[in-house]
Design a protein around this motif. Structure first.
Motif, PDB file in Angstrom:
ATOM      1  N   PHE A 189       2.723  22.768   5.153  1.00  0.00           N
ATOM      2  CA  PHE A 189       2.366  22.168   3.870  1.00  0.00           C
ATOM      3  C   PHE A 189       1.942  20.710   4.072  1.00  0.00           C
ATOM      4  O   PHE A 189       0.903  20.273   3.557  1.00  0.00           O
ATOM      5  CB  PHE A 189       3.555  22.271   2.905  1.00  0.00           C
ATOM      6  N   ASP A 190       2.716  19.963   4.835  1.00  0.00           N
ATOM      7  CA  ASP A 190       2.383  18.565   5.085  1.00  0.00           C
ATOM      8  C   ASP A 190       1.085  18.457   5.883  1.00  0.00           C
ATOM      9  O   ASP A 190       0.250  17.587   5.608  1.00  0.00           O
ATOM     10  CB  ASP A 190       3.529  17.867   5.826  1.00  0.00           C
ATOM     11  N   ALA A 191       0.890  19.348   6.848  1.00  0.00           N
ATOM     12  CA  ALA A 191      -0.352  19.343   7.624  1.00  0.00           C
ATOM     13  C   ALA A 191      -1.554  19.538   6.703  1.00  0.00           C
ATOM     14  O   ALA A 191      -2.553  18.820   6.813  1.00  0.00           O
ATOM     15  CB  ALA A 191      -0.314  20.430   8.696  1.00  0.00           C
ATOM     16  N   VAL A 192      -1.450  20.484   5.789  1.00  0.00           N
ATOM     17  CA  VAL A 192      -2.550  20.738   4.846  1.00  0.00           C
ATOM     18  C   VAL A 192      -2.801  19.513   3.973  1.00  0.00           C
ATOM     19  O   VAL A 192      -3.952  19.116   3.753  1.00  0.00           O
ATOM     20  CB  VAL A 192      -2.260  21.991   3.990  1.00  0.00           C
ATOM     21  N   LEU A 193      -1.730  18.891   3.481  1.00  0.00           N
ATOM     22  CA  LEU A 193      -1.900  17.691   2.657  1.00  0.00           C
ATOM     23  C   LEU A 193      -2.623  16.586   3.431  1.00  0.00           C
ATOM     24  O   LEU A 193      -3.538  15.936   2.905  1.00  0.00           O
ATOM     25  CB  LEU A 193      -0.542  17.178   2.162  1.00  0.00           C
ATOM     26  N   LEU A 194      -2.213  16.376   4.673  1.00  0.00           N
ATOM     27  CA  LEU A 194      -2.849  15.334   5.479  1.00  0.00           C
ATOM     28  C   LEU A 194      -4.309  15.667   5.775  1.00  0.00           C
ATOM     29  O   LEU A 194      -5.170  14.788   5.756  1.00  0.00           O
ATOM     30  CB  LEU A 194      -2.082  15.140   6.794  1.00  0.00           C
ATOM     31  N   LEU A 195      -4.587  16.924   6.059  1.00  0.00           N
ATOM     32  CA  LEU A 195      -5.958  17.312   6.401  1.00  0.00           C
ATOM     33  C   LEU A 195      -6.891  17.316   5.194  1.00  0.00           C
ATOM     34  O   LEU A 195      -8.106  17.192   5.350  1.00  0.00           O
ATOM     35  CB  LEU A 195      -5.956  18.680   7.089  1.00  0.00           C
ATOM     36  N   ARG A 196      -6.337  17.429   3.992  1.00  0.00           N
ATOM     37  CA  ARG A 196      -7.168  17.430   2.775  1.00  0.00           C
ATOM     38  C   ARG A 196      -7.391  16.037   2.197  1.00  0.00           C
ATOM     39  O   ARG A 196      -8.187  15.871   1.291  1.00  0.00           O
ATOM     40  CB  ARG A 196      -6.521  18.320   1.716  1.00  0.00           C
ATOM     41  N   GLU A 197      -6.668  15.046   2.708  1.00  0.00           N
ATOM     42  CA  GLU A 197      -6.803  13.689   2.182  1.00  0.00           C
ATOM     43  C   GLU A 197      -8.212  13.142   2.391  1.00  0.00           C
ATOM     44  O   GLU A 197      -8.859  13.410   3.395  1.00  0.00           O
ATOM     45  CB  GLU A 197      -5.827  12.728   2.883  1.00  0.00           C
ATOM     46  N   ARG A 198      -8.633  12.373   1.424  1.00  0.00           N
ATOM     47  CA  ARG A 198      -9.902  11.649   1.529  1.00  0.00           C
ATOM     48  C   ARG A 198      -9.575  10.245   2.036  1.00  0.00           C
ATOM     49  O   ARG A 198      -8.583   9.648   1.614  1.00  0.00           O
ATOM     50  CB  ARG A 198     -10.587  11.538   0.167  1.00  0.00           C
ATOM     51  N   PRO A 199     -10.414   9.693   2.914  1.00  0.00           N
ATOM     52  CA  PRO A 199     -10.156   8.333   3.388  1.00  0.00           C
ATOM     53  C   PRO A 199     -10.216   7.332   2.239  1.00  0.00           C
ATOM     54  O   PRO A 199     -11.016   7.492   1.316  1.00  0.00           O
ATOM     55  CB  PRO A 199     -11.268   8.067   4.397  1.00  0.00           C
ATOM     56  N   ILE A 200      -9.379   6.324   2.298  1.00  0.00           N
ATOM     57  CA  ILE A 200      -9.400   5.245   1.306  1.00  0.00           C
ATOM     58  C   ILE A 200     -10.461   4.246   1.745  1.00  0.00           C
ATOM     59  O   ILE A 200     -10.443   3.795   2.890  1.00  0.00           O
ATOM     60  CB  ILE A 200      -8.025   4.559   1.199  1.00  0.00           C
ATOM     61  N   PRO A 201     -11.407   3.911   0.858  1.00  0.00           N
ATOM     62  CA  PRO A 201     -12.451   2.946   1.241  1.00  0.00           C
ATOM     63  C   PRO A 201     -11.835   1.600   1.590  1.00  0.00           C
ATOM     64  O   PRO A 201     -10.874   1.153   0.957  1.00  0.00           O
ATOM     65  CB  PRO A 201     -13.327   2.830  -0.008  1.00  0.00           C
ATOM     66  N   ALA A 202     -12.386   0.956   2.598  1.00  0.00           N
ATOM     67  CA  ALA A 202     -11.918  -0.362   3.008  1.00  0.00           C
ATOM     68  C   ALA A 202     -12.345  -1.395   1.970  1.00  0.00           C
ATOM     69  O   ALA A 202     -13.354  -1.234   1.285  1.00  0.00           O
ATOM     70  CB  ALA A 202     -12.496  -0.718   4.372  1.00  0.00           C
ATOM     71  N   THR A 203     -11.585  -2.477   1.851  1.00  0.00           N
ATOM     72  CA  THR A 203     -11.946  -3.567   0.933  1.00  0.00           C
ATOM     73  C   THR A 203     -12.037  -4.868   1.723  1.00  0.00           C
ATOM     74  O   THR A 203     -11.393  -5.026   2.756  1.00  0.00           O
ATOM     75  CB  THR A 203     -10.909  -3.727  -0.198  1.00  0.00           C
ATOM     76  N   THR A 204     -12.837  -5.774   1.217  1.00  0.00           N
ATOM     77  CA  THR A 204     -12.948  -7.101   1.820  1.00  0.00           C
ATOM     78  C   THR A 204     -11.847  -7.973   1.246  1.00  0.00           C
ATOM     79  O   THR A 204     -11.134  -7.582   0.326  1.00  0.00           O
ATOM     80  CB  THR A 204     -14.319  -7.729   1.516  1.00  0.00           C
ATOM     81  N   GLN A 205     -11.722  -9.196   1.746  1.00  0.00           N
ATOM     82  CA  GLN A 205     -10.722 -10.116   1.225  1.00  0.00           C
ATOM     83  C   GLN A 205     -10.995 -10.452  -0.233  1.00  0.00           C
ATOM     84  O   GLN A 205     -10.088 -10.773  -0.975  1.00  0.00           O
ATOM     85  CB  GLN A 205     -10.668 -11.383   2.060  1.00  0.00           C
ATOM     86  N   ALA A 206     -12.243 -10.365  -0.638  1.00  0.00           N
ATOM     87  CA  ALA A 206     -12.589 -10.658  -2.023  1.00  0.00           C
ATOM     88  C   ALA A 206     -12.324  -9.456  -2.924  1.00  0.00           C
ATOM     89  O   ALA A 206     -12.538  -9.513  -4.122  1.00  0.00           O
ATOM     90  CB  ALA A 206     -14.061 -11.059  -2.118  1.00  0.00           C
TER      91      ALA A 206
END
Length: 145
Positions: A119-136
Motif C-alpha cells: 500500500f505504501d509503495a503504491v502511494l509513493l509511486l503514484r505521488e506527483r512531484p512537488i514543483p520547486a519554488t524560488t526564494q521569492a
C-alpha cells in the motif's frame, strides 16, 4: 495524503530495525521466544539457531535501505524498494504456514505487513512531484525531456 505517506514510510523503515534487533540480540539469549514471535516454535535449535542472526541483519538492512532512500528524498525509488521488499513478509508468511505455525500469525503479522508495505509503495509511486519554488516563492516548472 503526502504527510500520511511520509509517516507510514518512516515507520516501515523503523519497524524492521526493531524486529531485526530483537532477533539479533534476543536470539542470542532467548532463541525460542524470538522464533515464537515470528510464528515458528520451537525451531530452530543447535546450529540452525544461526537463523536468528540472519533474520536480524536482514531486517536491519531492509529498514536502513528504506530510511536511507527516503532521507535522500528519493520517494519514487523508495516506493520501488518497498514494492520489492514486500516479498519478504510474503515469504515469511509462507514459511510460517509451511512450518505449521499459527495461521493468525502468518496472516495477521506477515500477511498484513505485506499489504501495508505494498500500500505504501503504491502511494509513493503514484505521488506527483512537488514543483520547486524560488526564494521569492515563485513556482519553477521542472524541465521536461
Amino acid at each position: 495524503m503526502r504527510r500520511f505517506t511520509t509517516v507510514l514510510t518512516v515507520l516501515l523503515g523503523i519497524f524492521p530495525l526493531t524486529f531485526g534487533a530483537q532477533f539479533l540480540f534476543n536470539g542470542l539469549f532467548d532463541g525460542h521466544g524470538a522464533a515464537a514471535n515470528f510464528g515458528i516454535d520451537p525451531w530452530p535449535t543447535g546450529t540452525a539457531a544461526g537463523y536468528f542472526a540472519v533474520k536480524g541483519i536482514r531486517d536491519i538492512a531492509l529498514g536502513l535501505s528504506i530510511l536511507a532512500l527516503f532521507a535522500l528524498r528519493q520517494r519514487r525509488a523508495t516506493g520501488v524498494v518497498l514494492a520489492i521488499t514486500s516479498l519478504v513478509p510474503i515469504i515469511d508468511m509462507i514459511t510460517v504456514f509451511t512450518h505449521d505455525g499459527p495461521a493468525a500469525t502468518a496472516l495477521g503479522v506477515h500477511g498484513l505487513t505485506a499489504l501495508v508495505v505494498l500500500f505504501d509503495a503504491v502511494l509513493l509511486l503514484r505521488e506527483r512531484p512537488i514543483p520547486a519554488t524560488t526564494q521569492a516563492g515563485e513556482v519553477v516548472q521542472p524541465a521536461h525531456s
